[in-house]
Design a protein around this motif. Structure first.
Motif, short mmCIF file in Angstrom:
data_model
loop_
_atom_site.label_atom_id
_atom_site.label_comp_id
_atom_site.label_asym_id
_atom_site.label_seq_id
_atom_site.Cartn_x
_atom_site.Cartn_y
_atom_site.Cartn_z
N SER A 83 0.83 -1.20 0.00
CA SER A 83 0.00 0.00 0.00
C SER A 83 0.87 1.25 0.00
CB SER A 83 -0.90 0.03 1.24
OG SER A 83 -2.07 -0.67 1.00
N ARG A 84 1.87 1.25 0.86
CA ARG A 84 2.75 2.41 0.98
C ARG A 84 3.54 2.62 -0.31
NH1 ARG A 84 4.99 0.49 5.62
NH2 ARG A 84 3.18 0.49 6.99
N ARG A 86 2.69 1.60 -3.28
CA ARG A 86 1.77 2.02 -4.33
C ARG A 86 1.46 3.51 -4.19
NH1 ARG A 86 -2.31 -0.94 -2.85
NH2 ARG A 86 -1.42 -2.92 -3.46
N GLY A 87 1.21 3.93 -2.93
CA GLY A 87 0.91 5.33 -2.68
C GLY A 87 1.96 6.26 -3.26
N LYS B 286 -6.86 1.93 0.07
CA LYS B 286 -5.60 1.19 0.05
C LYS B 286 -4.83 1.43 -1.25
CE LYS B 286 -5.87 -2.46 3.40
NZ LYS B 286 -5.59 -3.88 3.62
N THR B 287 -5.55 1.58 -2.34
CA THR B 287 -4.83 1.81 -3.60
C THR B 287 -4.19 3.19 -3.61
OG1 THR B 287 -6.82 2.60 -4.70
CG2 THR B 287 -6.27 0.28 -4.99
N ILE B 288 -4.70 4.11 -2.82
CA ILE B 288 -4.02 5.41 -2.79
C ILE B 288 -3.09 5.51 -1.59
CG2 ILE B 288 -5.76 6.63 -4.15
CD1 ILE B 288 -6.88 7.77 -1.57
N GLY B 289 -2.70 4.37 -1.03
CA GLY B 289 -1.61 4.38 -0.06
C GLY B 289 -2.00 4.20 1.39
N ALA B 290 -3.27 3.94 1.68
CA ALA B 290 -3.66 3.76 3.08
C ALA B 290 -3.16 2.42 3.60
CB ALA B 290 -5.17 3.83 3.22
N VAL B 291 -2.64 2.42 4.83
CA VAL B 291 -2.26 1.15 5.45
C VAL B 291 -3.30 0.81 6.51
CG1 VAL B 291 0.18 1.40 4.96
CG2 VAL B 291 -0.75 2.31 7.09
#
Ligand SMILES: Nc1ncnc2c1ncn2[C@@H]1O[C@H](COP(=O)(O)OP(=O)(O)O)[C@@H](O)[C@H]1O
Ligand SMILES: [Mg+2]
Lengths: 240, 779
Positions: A83-84, A86-87, B286-291
């Motif tokens: 996730s990180r 990809r962000g 999640k695809t934009i970076g959320a954990v």
């Protein structure tokens, strides 16, 4: 492996176990995506386009084969690590936009900046960054609207702006125009071309033959295998 | 404010109805818990005043010819902390309406408040000649204002007293508890009224109540050695000690805990639903970076906000409700609640639980939601869209529109198994709670009635310092008396706990003994005893075994057990059971010709008027012998019991009501969620020409399915639960045996139908009114 490639896939296969049978979804796929290109993936419904795209973004894992992102292999990372990653490195755009319905266009972008915590953009610059992206994608006037108050094209522009929030080099879009009329689809494609000029790589899946033709490179899938590849994408596949 | 927090807030505002349900659920849980705890706390602190052990005497010896010297030798006895002399006299207080209330007049040699059982004059002044101070709780029996004249009759006829003040006595239980009033006069007036010339009571307080029996015996010996005569004694070890209230509070705590559990279940169900609904949003984040932690934090913020609002409202409601409820209880047992004061512990507990329980309940669904892979979340997008029109929920062969919508309603229950399970669980608990409560009410009433028929008397007469045989003869000779029997009761401590010991006539007609094994007394046997089943179960004594108990005013005695009876009159509420001996057996050890005597009387004509006439006749006859009896009618006893059970029943129904409320919210939440989740399905139905009615039928069927299923399950688990619950009441509160009534299933059915109606109205209405345009716009 070409030095300027951003994505390089080697012998990707994907099979799933269903009803006691092993079903092959993707079969020995190899290709290279050069940097700053418009890369189209086409094929009939069920040919494996989404599955392939999900593996490029780390959403799904291949059964065998390797994927390199800027010469680094994507593998074995945890969901959170992916996730990180990809962000920071990949912007994802969906057919159904997937905006947060309770947040305005600008807030959707701010959320990506907040979640990205990339450090590339310090907190105080977030608002300005969001405004720039809204300007870039041509929806500055819609910035305080909720997704439900915008047209499909405007929503997709918002989704693209959000995908660009942390300035990733790669944008991956699964049928980004599938839900839009031809006029809106055309303007989204124009936006992609504009982004390409700014150095972004865009991988997109489309059913639209005309839009596929306007890519720099194209991959056509059929039943999980590469049916056709325009040069120079074919080079990687030809090497084997 | 961070965007993530803004999203948390927006999630709340977007689903206003459901958010409202969560808030209400938390509010009801917190309010119920807080109200019960506040009631506990307020009543307890009030009781602490009126049952203050530090100031209460532990025992009173009724004596003849006691003096200062007797008192001084009693004070020398080991384990005696304090002792004092008092005058007590029982009179009848005749109200203008004609009804008669037993009143005990107390006086002390000096006009100052005594060391033991001190009273506080709450209004008015100390009584002068022909004046009297009433205990404020006497108002439960008859209200009287300062300045009013009241008529009291004793052995020397009727005298009018003027009320000079009201008192509150430390250590004295409410008049409502034993149905008899208390008042104070000057020593001169009580002597004038009774003809007494010396104090007739020695009140003692122990250093250590554990040495009760030993100390009582020593004091008895000392009193007798000083030349005084003991005519009777009572051990007023705190009237609430074995009384109903501590048990009641335990019961309330159990009910509060159940309420809390149901609320937590409700919250878990609501949060899982919220997360289920936001699956795709989690995927997008999640695809934009959320954990994981970002997502958990977001949902906990949502729940935290709801919990905060619900808790604050719940606390306000709980404090107000608790105080109201405490007030209601005090009207039944008259307690001075004192100044309004919010006890902080229950409020703090309510606040902590109101905030922590929802967060804890939300954590697991949030964790599982956040752990969902992006792929699972994103692939949801496709399946959701195709699912609405796929064959699964829309079979090709249509049997007919209405039955088709109904069958979709049933299928919907099975669709989301986890949520359906939680919903049914909360409905089953609601219904089971009513089954348990209703069973308790039925069982308590049945047991109380069984008790009334076990002792089949109309009047109980107590005469202090009398010749028992003489009084018995005069009672037997009165008209309308079928049976007059002498009896005696005592509570003795044993290694199996407190035993209620009864001395009865061997040829009793009033006690309808129910022999389980062995035999009844053949004559005035002195060393035979019969025990109740409950005592047998506790002690494992068998027929032929012997039992040795120490009488407080005599030496230890041994009885041989000859029989076992079914008698639950003292099997619960702190008692281990009953032991019956012949009256001669008990009297033998109270060796004195004059003593306090008690009689049970069964009348020939048993109408209230006839009993009232008999009561007057008894008073007159005994007055002619210079005796002043205390008389209770069975009606009075029944009223008193009813007042106490009214509290119990009120608590039970209120708690069951609170639990049912959470049931309503649980079902409403499920139905609302179903409506939201199935917008597309409703849309498809609408597009195919389905009317509002068709859609209402769809959700009504689902609602009815939940209700019927829950009713069946609640019948299966409610009954064992009710048995356990009645047993719990028996152990903590009052002797009661489980009585089954099929009525409980009707009650649980009605309760569930009511829950179904209240929970269903909103969602079903909303679904049937949903417009196609709105449904399509949702995407
Ligand atoms: N989780 C899954 N379970 C079963 N079959 C799947 C799963 N994911 C994909 N497929 C199958 O794999 C094939 C390719 O799917 P997809 O990549 O979505 O195709 P496209 O995007 O080209 O329409 C389809 O036949 C689809 O049914
Ligand atoms: Mg696809």
């Amino acid at each position: 492996m070409q030095p300027e490639s951003i994505i390089h896939a080697e012998h990707l296969t994907k099979s799933i176990h269903s009803n006691g049978l092993d079903v092959s979804i993707l079969c020995d796929i190899s290709f290279t995506v050069p940097q700053s290109s418009l890369f189209a993936i086409t094929g009939p419904s069920g040919s494996g386009k989404t599955t392939l795209l999900n593996m490029l973004t780390g959403i799904d894992r291949p059964t065998s084969g390797k994927i390199f992102f800027a010469n680094t292999e994507i593998r074995g990372k945890s969901e959170d690590a992916l996730s990180r990653w990809r962000g920071k490195h990949v912007g994802v755009v969906f057919q159904f936009f997937q905006l947060i319905p309770t947040l305005t266009a600008k807030e959707n972008i701010l959320l990506a900046l907040e979640l990205g915590k990339s450090g590339a953009f310090p907190r105080r610059s977030w608002s300005q960054r969001a405004d720039e992206l809204l300007e870039l994608t041509g929806i500055a006037e819609q910035k305080n609207k909720l997704p439900s108050q915008m047209s499909g094209g405007q929503q997709q522009r918002t989704a693209i702006a959000r995908a660009l929030a942390n300035d990733p080099p790669l944008l991956v879009a699964d049928e980004p125009t599938g839900n839009l009329d031809s006029h809106a689809a055309e303007s989204i494609f124009a936006l992609f071309q504009q982004l390409q000029l700014r150095g972004k790589t865009i991988i997109y899946v489309t059913h639209d033959h005309a839009l596929a033709q306007r890519s720099n490179y194209m991959l056509r899938l059929l039943d999980g295998a590469i049916a056709e590849a325009t040069e120079p994408a074919m080079e990687g596949a030809n090497e084997q | 404010m961070s965007v993530l927090m803004k999203k948390a807030w927006a999630d709340i505002m977007r689903r206003k109805i459901r958010s409202l349900l969560v808030v209400l659920g938390i509010m009801i849980g917190v309010a119920g818990l807080t109200a019960i705890n506040i009631t506990n706390s307020v009543i307890y602190s009030a009781l602490q005043y009126s049952s203050n052990e530090a100031a209460a005497s532990n025992a009173e010896f009724r004596v003849i010819s006691a003096n200062e010297q007797t008192l001084n030798s009693v004070k020398q006895v080991a384990n005696i902390k304090a002792a004092q002399l008092a005058y007590t006299y029982n009179v009848k207080w005749t109200l203008p309406s004609g009804s008669i209330i037993p009143l005990q007049i107390i006086a002390y040699a000096t006009d100052s408040s005594p060391q033991l059982n001190p009273y506080q004059i709450t209004s008015g002044t100390f009584p002068g000649s022909n004046q009297i101070m009433l205990e404020s709780s006497d108002a439960t029996l008859a209200p009287a204002n300062i300045g009013e004249k009241i008529t009291l009759s004793g052995a020397n006829g009727s005298v009018q007293f003027t009320v000079s003040g009201l008192t509150r006595t430390l250590g004295l239980g409410s008049a409502a508890i034993d149905g008899s009033a208390t008042a104070y006069t000057s020593a001169a007036d009580i002597m004038m009224l009774s003809g007494m010339t010396a104090p007739n009571e020695i009140e003692v307080q122990f250093t250590n109540v554990q040495n009760y029996t030993q100390t009582m015996r020593s004091v008895s010996q000392i009193i007798r050695a000083s030349g005084a005569v003991i005519t009777g004694y009572s051990s007023s070890v705190n009237p609430y000690d074995a009384g109903p209230l501590p048990g009641l509070f335990n019961l309330m705590r159990v009910l509060a805990a159940i309420t809390l559990l149901v609320t937590i279940g409700l919250i878990i169900s609501m949060i899982s639903t919220l997360i289920q609904e936001q699956k795709t949003i989690i995927g997008a984040m999640k695809t934009i970076g959320a954990v994981k932690t970002d997502i958990i934090r977001g949902y906990l913020a949502t729940v935290g906000l709801l919990a905060m609002v619900g808790t604050v409202l719940g606390l306000i409601l709980g404090i107000a409700g608790g105080y109201e409820f405490a007030q209601f209880i005090t009207t039944l047992i008259i307690l001075d609640l004192g100044p309004f004061q919010i006890p902080w512990q229950p409020v703090l507990l309510g606040a902590i639980i109101g905030l922590a329980a929802p967060l804890a309940a939300a954590f697991f669904p949030a964790w599982f939601g956040a752990s969902m892979t992006v792929k699972a979340a994103v692939s949801q997008i496709g399946s959701e869209i195709s699912g609405a029109v796929s064959g699964k929920w829309w079979p090709a062969q249509s049997v007919g529109k209405v039955s088709q919508t109904a069958s979709m309603g049933v299928q919907s229950i099975l669709r989301r198994k986890g949520r359906a399970l939680l919903t049914i669980a909360s409905l089953v608990i609601s219904a089971a709670a009513f089954i348990a409560v209703e069973s308790s009410v039925i069982s308590v009433n049945a047991s109380v009635n069984a008790l009334y028929s076990l002792y089949n008397y109309d009047l109980v007469v107590t005469v202090p310092s009398a010749n028992t045989a003489g009084v018995l003869t005069s009672l037997q000779n009165l008209p309308n008396v079928r049976y007059a029997e002498t009896y005696n009761t005592d509570s003795l401590y044993s290694k199996w706990g407190l035993i209620s010991v009864r001395g009865l006539q061997f040829d009793t007609h009033i006690y309808n003994y129910q022999l389980v094994s062995g035999r009844w007394f053949n004559g005035p046997e002195l060393h035979s005893a019969i025990i109740s089943e409950s005592l047998q179960a506790k002690s494992h004594l068998r027929i032929g075994d012997s039992i040795t108990l120490a009488l407080p005013t005599g030496d230890p005695q041994t009885w041989t057990i000859v029989g076992v009876v079914h008698d639950i009159s003292s099997s619960g509420g702190g008692y281990s059971g009953v032991m019956i001996t012949t009256i001669q057996s008990l009297q033998l050890f109270n060796a004195s010709s004059v003593s306090d005597s008690s009689f049970m009387i069964q009348a020939v004509h048993r109408s209230p008027a006839a009993i009232s006439a008999l009561q007057s006749a008894i008073t007159q006859t005994l007055a002619s012998q210079k005796l002043s009896p205390t008389i209770f009618t069975i009606q009075q006893e029944k009223q008193r019991d009813a007042a106490q059970f009214q509290i119990l029943f009120a608590i039970l129904y209120v708690s069951a009501g609170i639990i049912a409320f959470t049931g309503i919210f649980g079902l409403a939440n499920t139905l609302t969620t179903e409506v939201l989740e199935r917008r597309r399905e409703i849309g498809v139905l609408r597009a195919m020409g389905g009317s509002s009615r068709d859609i209402a039928v769809l959700f009504l069927t689902e609602n009815t399915g939940y209700i019927l299923l829950s009713w069946l399950i609640s019948g299966l688990i409610g009954l064992p639960l009710a048995i356990v619950f009645v047993q719990f009441i028996n152990d903590t509160l009052v002797g009661v045996s489980f009585t089954f009534s099929p009525l409980i299933f009707l009650v649980s059915f009605i309760v569930l139908i009511a829950i179904g109606v209240f929970a269903g109205i909103g969602p079903v209405f909303a679904a049937s009114r949903m417009r196609l345009a709105d449904i399509l716009r949702y995407e």
